[in-house]
Write an enzyme that holds these catalytic residues in place. Sequence first.
Site, PDB file in Angstrom:
ATOM      1  N   ALA A 170       0.831  -1.198   0.000  1.00 17.59           N
ATOM      2  CA  ALA A 170       0.000   0.000   0.000  1.00 17.59           C
ATOM      3  C   ALA A 170       0.872   1.256   0.000  1.00 17.59           C
ATOM      4  CB  ALA A 170      -0.938  -0.012   1.204  1.00 17.59           C
ATOM      5  N   SER A 192       1.648 -21.661   2.647  1.00 16.19           N
ATOM      6  CA  SER A 192       0.570 -21.087   1.845  1.00 16.19           C
ATOM      7  C   SER A 192      -0.639 -21.998   1.805  1.00 16.19           C
ATOM      8  CB  SER A 192       1.040 -20.864   0.423  1.00 16.19           C
ATOM      9  OG  SER A 192      -0.086 -20.593  -0.393  1.00 16.19           O
ATOM     10  N   ARG A 215     -10.874 -19.704   5.907  1.00 13.55           N
ATOM     11  CA  ARG A 215      -9.841 -19.774   6.937  1.00 13.55           C
ATOM     12  C   ARG A 215     -10.378 -19.916   8.345  1.00 13.55           C
ATOM     13  NH1 ARG A 215      -5.597 -15.309   4.487  1.00 13.55           N
ATOM     14  NH2 ARG A 215      -4.971 -16.685   2.798  1.00 13.55           N
ATOM     15  N   HIS A 221      -2.258 -14.317  11.748  1.00 17.13           N
ATOM     16  CA  HIS A 221      -1.694 -14.110  10.431  1.00 17.13           C
ATOM     17  C   HIS A 221      -1.995 -12.729   9.881  1.00 17.13           C
ATOM     18  CE1 HIS A 221      -0.813 -14.777   6.267  1.00 17.13           C
ATOM     19  NE2 HIS A 221      -2.064 -14.624   5.910  1.00 17.13           N
ATOM     20  N   ARG A 246     -11.001 -12.262   6.288  1.00 19.20           N
ATOM     21  CA  ARG A 246     -10.505 -11.945   4.958  1.00 19.20           C
ATOM     22  C   ARG A 246     -10.359 -13.210   4.129  1.00 19.20           C
ATOM     23  NH1 ARG A 246      -5.814 -12.279   2.681  1.00 19.20           N
ATOM     24  NH2 ARG A 246      -4.530 -12.451   4.556  1.00 19.20           N
TER      25      ARG A 246
END
Lengths: 645, 258
Positions: A51, A291, A337, A408, A442
Site C-alpha cells: 500500500a 501457503s 480460513r 496471520h 478476509r
Amino acid sequence: MSMTLASPVLDSKTPDGPVADKWDNFKANEKLVNPANKRKFKIIVVGTGLAGASAAATLAELGYQVDAFTFHDSPRRAHSIAAQGGINAAKNYRGDGDSVNRLFYDTIKGGDFRSRESNVHRLAQVSVNIIDQMVAQGVPFAREYGGMLDNRSFGGAQVSRTFYARGQTGQQLLLGAYQQLARQIGLGNVRLFNRTELVDVVTIDGRCAGIVTRDLMNGEVTSHAAHAVVLATGGYGNAFFLSTNAMACNVTAAWRAHRRGAFFANPCYTQIHPTCIPQSDDFQSKLTLMSESLRNDGRVWVPKMAGDTRAPADIPEDERDYYLERLYPSFGNLAPRDISSRAAKRAVDNGQGVGPKQNGVYLDFADAIGRLGADVVRERYGNLFDMYERITGENPYEVPMRIYPASHYTMGGLWVDYELMTTIPGLYAAGEANFSDHGANRLGASALMQGLSDGYFVLPYTISNYLAQWLNKSIPDTSHPEFAKVEAEARDRYHRLASSDGTRGPDWFHRELGKIIWDYCGMERTEAGLDKALSEIPALYEEFRRDLKVTGGEFGLNQTLEKAARTEDFFELGMTMCRDALERRESCGGHFRAEYQTEEGEALRDDENFAHVSAWEYTGDATQPTLHIEPLVYEEVSFQTRSYK
Amino acid sequence: MSTTLKNLTLKIWRQDGPNGAGRFDTHVIDEITDEASFLEMLDILNEQLIENGDEAVVFDHDCREGICGTCSLMINGQAHGPERATATCQLHMRKFSSGDTIVIEPWRASAFPIVKDLMVDRSAFDRIIESGGFITAATGGAPDANLIPVPKPVADAAMDAAQCIGCGACVAACPNGAANLFTSAKISHLNLLPQGQAERYQRVENMVETMDEYFGSCTNHGECEAACPKEISIDMIALMNSDYRKAKVKNRKALSRT
Ligand code: SF4
Ligand code: FES
C-alpha cells in the site's frame, strides 16, 4: 460503559447512487488539484509495503511532493514480501463465471457481512486494473504454455481468479511496487527516510499537521510537516507475539494515531490462518505460514482415535478423519480460513492432534502425488515443501505435513471513511492498517489486492478531494509549538524506556502478553476469559513499567529500546482488543464467542444487534475506550448465514 | 525427534559504530535444542545479555522466512552459513554439533559499511535499482494484462532471476566485493520480459555503471552463486555482460542520431 449511538463523527462519506455506480459518481464529483498545483502539496507516506510503496510512487508520478518513511534499511523489506499464495482479480480469464459482482459478493460473504458494501464493491472493481498495472511493471506471474496468465482457485472461492508467481506472489508484487518507488526516488520526486520510525502524529486545529519520527541509527527525534499523511503501516498480528508476521511488525504508528484521536475499528477481528507449522518450542520467535494454496491438493486429516501416536503411514484409511471433507462437502479442504482454523482447534482439543506435541493436524499430499506425480507437485509447491523441510527436518513428499492455525492477518485497524481518511482530517490509513474491506474475515489472496488497490487506485483519487481546500493557504510548519511539544513528549518517552532498570527484557513481556491475548482473545473467546484478560493485561503492564530492563541507552542504534516501545503499544492495543471482543456479543468471521454458536458449533451471528462497525475512541485508559458505532447498511446484498456445507 | 546440542562456543563480532575498532566477544551456550533456528539462539543469548545488564548483539533480521533479505550473517566464514540455498534465518541448529565453535561476523565488503555489530548498510543496492531496475509504467493506463503473451519458458526464466531477495550474500562471498550477481538478476528479470524491451539497453548501461561506482569488479570466482540463498545462476551475469556490450554500441548509435 457509555455507548454513543449514530455518532455524527462517523460519517462514512459513501457516495450516492447504486453500489455499482458509487465509485464512478465519486470520481465524477470529487475535487481535483490541477497538475501544476500538485507540486505545492507535501504528502507523507509512512510504510513502504504494497500500500505504501504504490501510494508513494503514484502520488509522486502525479506531481505531489512525497516523503516516504520506512523503519527498514530498504523499502523492499516490508512484510508484504512474505505473502505466498496469490492475488485475486475479477478478470474472468477462465470464463468460469467470475465477475466484479461475484468477487464483491464473495468478499462480503467471506467477511461474514461485517464490511462496508461500498468499499468492497470498489475493491472488486479496481482489482482488474491491478493485474494490468503489475504485468506492465514486469511482475513475472505464472503463465500457461500459450503465454496467457495462469490462475488458480484459492481458499473459499468457487472460481479460479487468483494470479500467482510461484509461491512468492507477495515478493514479486512488492518488488514491482518498490521498483516503481525506486524510480521516483532516483528522479528526486520522493525523498526516502529509511531506518526511521514514526513515533507520533501531530494534530493542529483539528487536522493532521505532520508526524514526529525517530532515526533508528542515532535516536534523534525530528518533526515533519505535510498537507496530508498516509499510514500504510500494516497490521497488529504481533500482538499475539507468536504470529506469521515478521519480527518487527508492530502497531505503533496506528496506535500513536489512535491516541491522538483516530478511532480504531473492530480490533477483535483477527485472522487465524489454518496452515502454519505448529510451534515446536517455548522460545520460538515466530510461526511460519505454509501457503493455503497447499489446500488445493493436500488433504487435511487427523486420526479418528484420540491419543493415537502411530506414524501416519500406519494409520489405515478407515481410521482417519478427513474432517473438512466430511463436514463441508462442497468446499472440503478449501473451506474458509476461520472455519478451517476452528475445525483444527476442535480436533486438537479433542486429543486427536498429531506430532511430537500433539498440536497439529496432517496436510497430506500422498493422493496428489499419486494422481499428478511428484514432479507436478514439485512444480506447484516445491519451494514450500523445501521450506517446510528446512524448518521441521521432515520431507513432505514422504510424510504428511503437520499444520496448525496461527495469527496471520488483522482485519481490524484504523477506522476510515470511503476516502480512506481516518477520524483525523488529513490522516489516511491504507492497506492492512485500515479496517475497511474484509469485515470479520478476509478471503485468501485478498490482502495483496487490497493493499495495491488502496495505494494505486483509491488514495491517489481521494486525497485530492481533501487537499483541494488547502490550495494556496498556509499550513503550520515544524516551527509551530505543537511540533515541539509532541517531540518533547516522544523524547521523554524514549528516555523513560531507555532508563528502565528492572530485571527482564522487552521480549519476555511481549511473549507473556501474547500468551494472554492468544488464550483469551485468540481462536475462541468467552466473556469470562475476556474479563480475565482485562484484569491480567493491566497487571502485566504494571509489571512491565516496574520491571522492564533496557540496556544500550537512549541514543545510537538500540534494537532493545525499539522493541520496548513497540511492546508498550501492544499492551494498550491488547486491552482494547479484549474490550472489543467482550462487547461484540455474537460470533462472526474470525471472532468466535463460544457463547454464541449453533448446535453444530458454527458461528452464530446477531445481525439485529451487531451489524455495525465498532469504532473505539481513546480515552486515556485503554481498558475503557469509548465506543462509536457505524451501522452497516446493505443495499445490494442481503444477510445470509454463511454456509460452506 | 529433537536432540540437545551442548557446549557451543560463539565468537561474535562486536563493533560500536561505523568507525569503531571491533572485536570478537566469546559466549558459551550450554544447551540448545536442534529445533531452534540460528537466530533464535541469538535471541536467547540477547535476552540473557540484557538481563545481565549488557548490550544486546545488534543483527538485521525480519521475516525469518527467507524472503525479505534482511538477515545477513557470515557464519564460520560462509555467507548465510553452511546450508545450501538457505538464508541465515532459515538455518537451524540441527546443522551444528555439540562442542562446535561458531564464528559470527557481519558481511564484509567496502560497499557495505558496518553500522553496528553484525548490521551493515546495504543501501548501495537501492542506488542500483533506482538507476534502472524498473519498467517505466506509470499507474493507470496499462493495457489488458493478457494483451502481450509471455511464453512460459520466458516467464519462468524471468521468475528465476526475480527471486533475488537483495540480501547481499553474493557481495559478501566475493573476494572482490562485486555485486554482479545481484545486479544481473534484476537486469535479467526485466530484460527477458517483453515489457522490459523498450528500456533494455538504457537499463543495463545505467545499472552496470552505478554498480561500478560502489562495488568491486567481477573476476568470475563464482563464489556468489554458491552463497546465494535463492540459487541465482551466474548465467545471469553472462546475460548482463552481453547486453551491456550491445548497449555500448546501440546507445552510442542512438546518441549520434540526436
Ligand atoms: S543474488 Fe542471491 S546472494 Fe545476491 S542479493 Fe540476490 S539473493 Fe542475495
Ligand atoms: S529474515 Fe527475512 S530473509 Fe532472513
